[in-house]
Design a protein around this motif. Sequence first.
Motif, PDB file in Angstrom:
ATOM      1  N   ARG A 184       0.809  -1.214   0.000  1.00  0.00           N
ATOM      2  CA  ARG A 184       0.000   0.000   0.000  1.00  0.00           C
ATOM      3  C   ARG A 184       0.846   1.270   0.000  1.00  0.00           C
ATOM      4  NH1 ARG A 184      -5.250   1.317   1.347  1.00  0.00           N
ATOM      5  NH2 ARG A 184      -5.713  -0.860   1.844  1.00  0.00           N
ATOM      6  N   ASN A 185       2.011   1.251   0.649  1.00  0.00           N
ATOM      7  CA  ASN A 185       2.789   2.479   0.795  1.00  0.00           C
ATOM      8  C   ASN A 185       3.562   2.860  -0.462  1.00  0.00           C
ATOM      9  OD1 ASN A 185       4.312   0.172   1.144  1.00  0.00           O
ATOM     10  ND2 ASN A 185       5.782   1.138   2.510  1.00  0.00           N
ATOM     11  N   ILE A 186       3.831   1.909  -1.371  1.00  0.00           N
ATOM     12  CA  ILE A 186       4.623   2.238  -2.565  1.00  0.00           C
ATOM     13  C   ILE A 186       3.939   1.812  -3.852  1.00  0.00           C
ATOM     14  CG2 ILE A 186       6.832   2.127  -1.340  1.00  0.00           C
ATOM     15  CD1 ILE A 186       7.236  -0.641  -2.582  1.00  0.00           C
ATOM     16  N   LYS A 206      -3.421   2.996  -5.841  1.00  0.00           N
ATOM     17  CA  LYS A 206      -4.162   2.366  -4.752  1.00  0.00           C
ATOM     18  C   LYS A 206      -5.549   1.908  -5.187  1.00  0.00           C
ATOM     19  CE  LYS A 206      -1.767   4.678  -0.964  1.00  0.00           C
ATOM     20  NZ  LYS A 206      -1.906   5.514   0.266  1.00  0.00           N
ATOM     21  N   TYR A 259      -3.197  -1.785  -6.527  1.00  0.00           N
ATOM     22  CA  TYR A 259      -3.197  -2.416  -5.205  1.00  0.00           C
ATOM     23  C   TYR A 259      -4.208  -3.554  -5.099  1.00  0.00           C
ATOM     24  CZ  TYR A 259      -3.710  -2.958  -0.163  1.00  0.00           C
ATOM     25  OH  TYR A 259      -3.800  -3.478   1.104  1.00  0.00           O
ATOM     26  N   GLU A 289       6.008  -3.073   2.942  1.00  0.00           N
ATOM     27  CA  GLU A 289       5.189  -2.151   3.722  1.00  0.00           C
ATOM     28  C   GLU A 289       5.861  -1.730   5.022  1.00  0.00           C
ATOM     29  OE1 GLU A 289       1.426  -4.107   4.168  1.00  0.00           O
ATOM     30  OE2 GLU A 289       0.650  -3.292   2.274  1.00  0.00           O
ATOM     31  N   MET A 334      10.085   5.119   4.878  1.00  0.00           N
ATOM     32  CA  MET A 334       9.558   5.897   3.758  1.00  0.00           C
ATOM     33  C   MET A 334      10.351   7.177   3.503  1.00  0.00           C
ATOM     34  SD  MET A 334       7.155   4.282   2.312  1.00  0.00           S
ATOM     35  CE  MET A 334       6.423   5.593   1.324  1.00  0.00           C
ATOM     36  N   GLU A 343      10.188   9.159  -0.079  1.00  0.00           N
ATOM     37  CA  GLU A 343       9.662  10.507  -0.222  1.00  0.00           C
ATOM     38  C   GLU A 343      10.709  11.450  -0.817  1.00  0.00           C
ATOM     39  OE1 GLU A 343       6.657  11.247   0.100  1.00  0.00           O
ATOM     40  OE2 GLU A 343       5.960   9.376   1.032  1.00  0.00           O
TER      41      GLU A 343
END
Length: 271
Positions: free
Chosen positions: A103-105, A109, A113, A167, A171, A175
Amino acid sequence: MPAVKRKWSRYRHPESTIRFAVILAILAFLGYSIAYLNIDLSRILGAFPRLVEILATRYFPPDLNYVSDADFLRSVLRTLEMSLLGGFFGVVCSIPLAWLAARNITVSKRIAYPFGRFAIMSSRSIHETIWTILFVTVLGFGMLAGTLALTVFCVGFAGKLFSDELEAIDMGPVEAMRSVGANPLQVFQYAVLPQVRVAFTGIAIYTWDVAFRAATVVGFFGGGGMGWYLKRTTQQMESTRVAAILLLIIGLVLLAELGSGWLRKRIGKMR
């Protein structure tokens, strides 16, 4: 105004009450299940001495001459090849799926995803024996059906572990790469992959370990390899030969474990 002296207490309400109620409910359910299924606990405990007696009288000594036969050794080689191919293709296919399912990368989404999660979940939901039966029905008996079954099995197995590892990354580098205009592939290559390469190596090796043990079961259902010999000896009640095959499998898995430990140390030094 004098300070109120607080008295320490181990008991915390309502957390302790809820925890106690949950544990009590679980124990009550287990007791009900044992009574409803008519499980004789004394018989289970008495089965262990009987098991030791059977192993000592029927499975000992192992027929090592059987596993040293040329035809059987060729089947071992085919099993290794099948597990290596299935594990390799499974890991290769699972990495992009894990990227989409993290989900984070993930790149999207809304689309990527759910697709990645559904693909991994679908592969994990069906047992490797069922995949083998399906591929044998379509392709016939042989290593091709077994290799494809192991590939799909490894996609679900490794994909789940890969996505969980992705996950859990830091991060910050991700970023930073995004802030300077890096595309998703560059972000994955330079910000994500350096953080997970050691873990990915361990997961890939563990996936082959699981694929090798699954390959022996796949042979029961027409996937080829030494699983066919294990099935035949089991059906014919040739216990000493079964013991020899099982010892060989344990030895091969042990060698793989030693090799994986050495490889993980080498890759850890490359950081």
